[in-house]
Write a protein that holds these residues in place. Sequence first.
Motif, PDB file in Angstrom:
ATOM      1  N   SER A  52     -28.242 -45.217 -29.842  1.00  0.00           N
ATOM      2  CA  SER A  52     -29.690 -45.381 -29.864  1.00  0.00           C
ATOM      3  C   SER A  52     -30.346 -44.022 -29.611  1.00  0.00           C
ATOM      4  O   SER A  52     -29.742 -43.142 -28.998  1.00  0.00           O
ATOM      5  CB  SER A  52     -30.100 -46.370 -28.776  1.00  0.00           C
ATOM      6  N   LEU A  79     -31.765 -43.722 -24.142  1.00  0.00           N
ATOM      7  CA  LEU A  79     -30.926 -44.555 -23.270  1.00  0.00           C
ATOM      8  C   LEU A  79     -31.771 -45.671 -22.673  1.00  0.00           C
ATOM      9  O   LEU A  79     -31.283 -46.758 -22.386  1.00  0.00           O
ATOM     10  CB  LEU A  79     -30.337 -43.709 -22.141  1.00  0.00           C
ATOM     11  N   MET A  80     -33.045 -45.392 -22.454  1.00  0.00           N
ATOM     12  CA  MET A  80     -33.969 -46.396 -21.936  1.00  0.00           C
ATOM     13  C   MET A  80     -35.335 -46.130 -22.542  1.00  0.00           C
ATOM     14  O   MET A  80     -35.768 -44.976 -22.527  1.00  0.00           O
ATOM     15  CB  MET A  80     -34.057 -46.291 -20.406  1.00  0.00           C
ATOM     16  N   PRO A  81     -36.047 -47.104 -23.077  1.00  0.00           N
ATOM     17  CA  PRO A  81     -35.635 -48.507 -23.223  1.00  0.00           C
ATOM     18  C   PRO A  81     -34.478 -48.672 -24.210  1.00  0.00           C
ATOM     19  O   PRO A  81     -34.152 -47.763 -24.964  1.00  0.00           O
ATOM     20  CB  PRO A  81     -36.894 -49.182 -23.773  1.00  0.00           C
ATOM     21  N   SER A  82     -33.944 -49.870 -24.207  1.00  0.00           N
ATOM     22  CA  SER A  82     -32.813 -50.177 -25.084  1.00  0.00           C
ATOM     23  C   SER A  82     -33.249 -50.171 -26.544  1.00  0.00           C
ATOM     24  O   SER A  82     -34.431 -50.339 -26.861  1.00  0.00           O
ATOM     25  CB  SER A  82     -32.256 -51.556 -24.734  1.00  0.00           C
ATOM     26  N   CYS A  83     -32.287 -50.020 -27.421  1.00  0.00           N
ATOM     27  CA  CYS A  83     -32.537 -50.127 -28.867  1.00  0.00           C
ATOM     28  C   CYS A  83     -33.112 -51.518 -29.169  1.00  0.00           C
ATOM     29  O   CYS A  83     -34.007 -51.673 -29.989  1.00  0.00           O
ATOM     30  CB  CYS A  83     -31.216 -49.916 -29.603  1.00  0.00           C
ATOM     31  N   CYS A 113     -35.045 -53.392 -27.431  1.00  0.00           N
ATOM     32  CA  CYS A 113     -36.485 -53.481 -27.154  1.00  0.00           C
ATOM     33  C   CYS A 113     -37.293 -52.843 -28.284  1.00  0.00           C
ATOM     34  O   CYS A 113     -38.354 -53.349 -28.657  1.00  0.00           O
ATOM     35  CB  CYS A 113     -36.822 -52.832 -25.811  1.00  0.00           C
ATOM     36  N   TYR A 148     -31.625 -57.072 -25.284  1.00  0.00           N
ATOM     37  CA  TYR A 148     -30.807 -56.088 -24.562  1.00  0.00           C
ATOM     38  C   TYR A 148     -29.737 -55.486 -25.479  1.00  0.00           C
ATOM     39  O   TYR A 148     -29.376 -56.077 -26.492  1.00  0.00           O
ATOM     40  CB  TYR A 148     -30.171 -56.694 -23.307  1.00  0.00           C
ATOM     41  N   ASP A 149     -29.241 -54.308 -25.053  1.00  0.00           N
ATOM     42  CA  ASP A 149     -28.155 -53.644 -25.779  1.00  0.00           C
ATOM     43  C   ASP A 149     -26.815 -53.986 -25.156  1.00  0.00           C
ATOM     44  O   ASP A 149     -26.734 -54.292 -23.956  1.00  0.00           O
ATOM     45  CB  ASP A 149     -28.300 -52.107 -25.695  1.00  0.00           C
ATOM     46  N   THR A 195     -22.539 -38.526 -22.489  1.00  0.00           N
ATOM     47  CA  THR A 195     -23.992 -38.458 -22.660  1.00  0.00           C
ATOM     48  C   THR A 195     -24.376 -36.988 -22.480  1.00  0.00           C
ATOM     49  O   THR A 195     -23.526 -36.152 -22.162  1.00  0.00           O
ATOM     50  CB  THR A 195     -24.727 -39.289 -21.588  1.00  0.00           C
TER      51      THR A 195
END
Length: 324
Positions: free
Chosen positions: A83, A86-90, A92, A106-107, A194
């Motif tokens: 994605s 990392l936040m928000p999830s893909c 979302c 959620y991922d 990451t």
Amino acid sequence: MGAVILGTGSCLPGRVLTNHDLEKIVDTSDEWILSRTGISTRRISGKDEETFKLASTAARRAMEAADVTADEIDLIIVATMSSHMLMPSCACFVQNELGAKNAFAYDLNAACSGFLFALDSGDKYLRVERDKKILVIGTETLSSRINWQDRNTCILFGDGAGAVIMEYQDDPRGVVGSNLFSDGSLWNLLYMHTAPSLNPELEQSDHPGTHILMEGREVFKYAVKAMEGAIHDLLDRQKIEISSIDLMIPHQANIRILKKLVSRIGIDQEKVFINVQKYGNTSAASIPIALDEANREGRLTRDNLLLICSFGGGFTWGASLLRW
Ligand code: COA
């Protein structure tokens, strides 16, 4: 009785990268790549083809096929490890793109086995929440996570997304069973960091970058053995003979892994759906893309028995059986 797939969809980026294109980037050849992997071309995403955008297009196509509107979706599970945030999830971002305002999202990261694991989670959810509809997606843009100077990995991967809409039906169709595994002790045979942390307490010198790193030969060996074991166990448990399988859709990693697996489990080659030559390894997206292509080509008819299996970083692997 279980979660039935109501519709499938997929989305591939427009840009095609051929083996000949790769010959200009690294010391390789079309002949080497084809003979070792079976891959001829892969798709590479560009601007406006982020992971969630590919996912949302695949999802819209699955919704259209299933005749389901965004408002009717209760849950979105996105399997991905690429994605743009990392936040928000893909998931979302997908929820927002689709306007699926009634869905929670959620991922799930199980590397190349992500879609298989997400399908199982979706099936289990629907067995409890029986009047719901869910969207399960596999989507990746691994071209952004590749070291384009590393000929061991850059030839293998591609971008894309696939999606399915599912609901529980009181019907012999749907997910028959799954057999899923992880072995974290083997993480260092296939992994991706990451970005380095900015927390001074976690400062990492010699950070190897955010690229995929792989011990290809070891991965090859484990992949064949692991998927073979998962399939045998699952068929034994369900008392189903391999000859009863109508179609097998394996994770499209590499033609040599697939050929070896096919010969070990003894399934008729013609029952195995393969499109790795066109898209390379699209990780969590490979099974739902292949599923959508098989479905649209008419390779699946009602009550067919479908076997899917996967292997990926973690290691993670498994197999599932679905009555179409
Ligand atoms: N082009 C040309 N030569 C290459 C090359 C490339 N793209 N990549 C590696 N080579 C070279 C190696 O440097 C090595 O050269 P050397 O003998 O001079 O050292 C030689 O080819 C053999 O390398 P090796 O890594 O042993 O090749 P292999 O037969 O194992 O094939 C893979 C490499 C990656 C294709 C194979 O190991 C594989 O498919 N592994 C599984 C990968 C996978 O599917 N991962 C994802 C799982 S979800």
